[in-house]
Design a protein around this motif. Structure first.
Motif, PDB file in Angstrom:
ATOM      1  N   CYS A  11       0.508  -1.373  -0.125  1.00  0.00           N
ATOM      2  CA  CYS A  11       0.041  -0.512  -0.006  1.00  0.00           C
ATOM      3  C   CYS A  11       0.652   1.199   0.022  1.00  0.00           C
ATOM      4  O   CYS A  11       0.372   2.315   0.203  1.00  0.00           O
ATOM      5  N   ARG A  12       1.917   1.189  -0.280  1.00  0.00           N
ATOM      6  CA  ARG A  12       3.044   2.325  -0.671  1.00  0.00           C
ATOM      7  C   ARG A  12       2.367   3.892  -1.044  1.00  0.00           C
ATOM      8  O   ARG A  12       2.449   4.940  -1.018  1.00  0.00           O
ATOM      9  N   LYS A  66      -0.727   4.728  -0.414  1.00  0.00           N
ATOM     10  CA  LYS A  66      -1.710   5.755   0.067  1.00  0.00           C
ATOM     11  C   LYS A  66      -0.807   6.594   0.921  1.00  0.00           C
ATOM     12  O   LYS A  66      -0.779   7.170   1.487  1.00  0.00           O
ATOM     13  N   MET A  67       1.146   6.530   1.425  1.00  0.00           N
ATOM     14  CA  MET A  67       2.243   7.298   2.005  1.00  0.00           C
ATOM     15  C   MET A  67       2.675   7.922   0.404  1.00  0.00           C
ATOM     16  O   MET A  67       4.034   8.055   0.765  1.00  0.00           O
ATOM     17  N   TRP A  84       9.488  10.720   5.706  1.00  0.00           N
ATOM     18  CA  TRP A  84       9.164   9.621   4.582  1.00  0.00           C
ATOM     19  C   TRP A  84       9.600   7.772   4.627  1.00  0.00           C
ATOM     20  O   TRP A  84       8.489   7.597   4.971  1.00  0.00           O
ATOM     21  N   ASP A  95       8.841   6.235   8.520  1.00  0.00           N
ATOM     22  CA  ASP A  95       7.282   6.614   8.297  1.00  0.00           C
ATOM     23  C   ASP A  95       6.984   5.191   7.463  1.00  0.00           C
ATOM     24  O   ASP A  95       5.847   5.018   7.932  1.00  0.00           O
ATOM     25  N   LEU A  96       7.534   4.935   6.511  1.00  0.00           N
ATOM     26  CA  LEU A  96       7.126   4.153   5.263  1.00  0.00           C
ATOM     27  C   LEU A  96       6.905   2.687   5.880  1.00  0.00           C
ATOM     28  O   LEU A  96       6.226   1.807   6.142  1.00  0.00           O
ATOM     29  N   LYS A 101       7.102   2.023   9.179  1.00  0.00           N
ATOM     30  CA  LYS A 101       6.790   1.668  10.595  1.00  0.00           C
ATOM     31  C   LYS A 101       5.067   1.208   9.266  1.00  0.00           C
ATOM     32  O   LYS A 101       4.434   0.691  10.221  1.00  0.00           O
ATOM     33  N   PHE A 102       4.724   2.408   8.536  1.00  0.00           N
ATOM     34  CA  PHE A 102       3.509   2.152   7.811  1.00  0.00           C
ATOM     35  C   PHE A 102       2.745   0.133   7.936  1.00  0.00           C
ATOM     36  O   PHE A 102       2.174  -0.095   7.656  1.00  0.00           O
ATOM     37  N   HIS A 103       4.059   0.031   6.758  1.00  0.00           N
ATOM     38  CA  HIS A 103       4.123  -0.985   6.002  1.00  0.00           C
ATOM     39  C   HIS A 103       4.316  -2.556   6.841  1.00  0.00           C
ATOM     40  O   HIS A 103       3.026  -3.469   6.565  1.00  0.00           O
ATOM     41  N   LYS A 112       3.598  -2.536  10.035  1.00  0.00           N
ATOM     42  CA  LYS A 112       1.591  -1.706  10.578  1.00  0.00           C
ATOM     43  C   LYS A 112       0.695  -2.630   9.806  1.00  0.00           C
ATOM     44  O   LYS A 112      -0.164  -3.931   9.725  1.00  0.00           O
ATOM     45  N   THR A 113       0.671  -2.619   8.227  1.00  0.00           N
ATOM     46  CA  THR A 113      -0.031  -2.655   7.647  1.00  0.00           C
ATOM     47  C   THR A 113       0.246  -4.403   7.862  1.00  0.00           C
ATOM     48  O   THR A 113      -0.973  -5.166   7.405  1.00  0.00           O
TER      49      THR A 113
END
Length: 195
Positions: A66-67, A69-70, A85, A88-89, A91-93, A95-96
């Protein structure tokens, strides 16, 4: 861990990445960009290191989940913004992916391990983090180097190649030299590495 858990997790990761509104042409077929990247990561991993653990296999598939989305543009367009960026990416990857693995019934310990790998912790010290980084670099050099060459000047490209090379293990570097580069790109690589 069961085959069913892995199949479900893989299918759900693919389903997320299939929603990417950005497409890329591969062998004359338009595909969602991050789904294509995920498949390239997985295929390269299994080709390079067929005995990779289940945690590494999932981490490879979910590396860019889902990259879109950021987007990069949502951060300041300077070095500090870029580094924030990237951080944060990760961490986002992680968590998802963790949410998908939880739904698939994986243990807390397994999910924590996958998050550790996706966040690329202890690079050069953790064998599996290094394996994942090697695969990321190999996929970049095989499929994404050429588009970068079209966008950046020679000096910047030499710097990018050298940074990529230095992130890899010796085994990864040997594998990279087997990639079928164009003559121009191979010359650029040799120049960047002083070969």
């Amino acid at each position: 861990m069961t085959i069913l858990q892995f199949q479900n997790a893989s299918a759900w990761i693919d389903a997320e990445n299939a929603q990417d509104p950005n497409h890329e042409i591969d062998h004359s077929v338009s595909q969602p960009k991050e789904l294509l990247y995920s498949n390239r990561m997985y295929e390269r991993l299994m080709d390079f290191y067929p005995n990779a653990s289940e945690a590494v296999q999932i981490s490879a598939k979910a590396q860019h989940i889902c990259r879109w989305k950021m987007p990069r543009e949502s951060y300041p367009m300077d070095r500090v913004g870029y580094l924030k960026w990237r951080e944060d990416l990760k961490k986002f990857h992680a968590k998802t992916t963790a949410e998908i693995l939880e739904k698939a019934g994986y243990s807390t310990a397994f999910i924590a391990r996958v998050s550790f790998l996706i966040e690329k912790k202890l690079l050069k010290k953790d064998i599996e983090t290094q394996l994942l980084e090697d695969v990321i670099c190999l996929v970049f050099m095989e499929f994404y180097l050429d588009p970068f060459v079209q966008k950046h000047d020679r000096e910047k490209m030499k710097n990018i190649i050298l940074k990529t090379w230095n992130k890899m293990s010796e085994k990864g570097q040997q594998e990279a030299l087997k990639i079928k580069f164009s003559a121009e790109n191979f010359d650029l690589i040799k120049e960047a590495l002083g070969l």
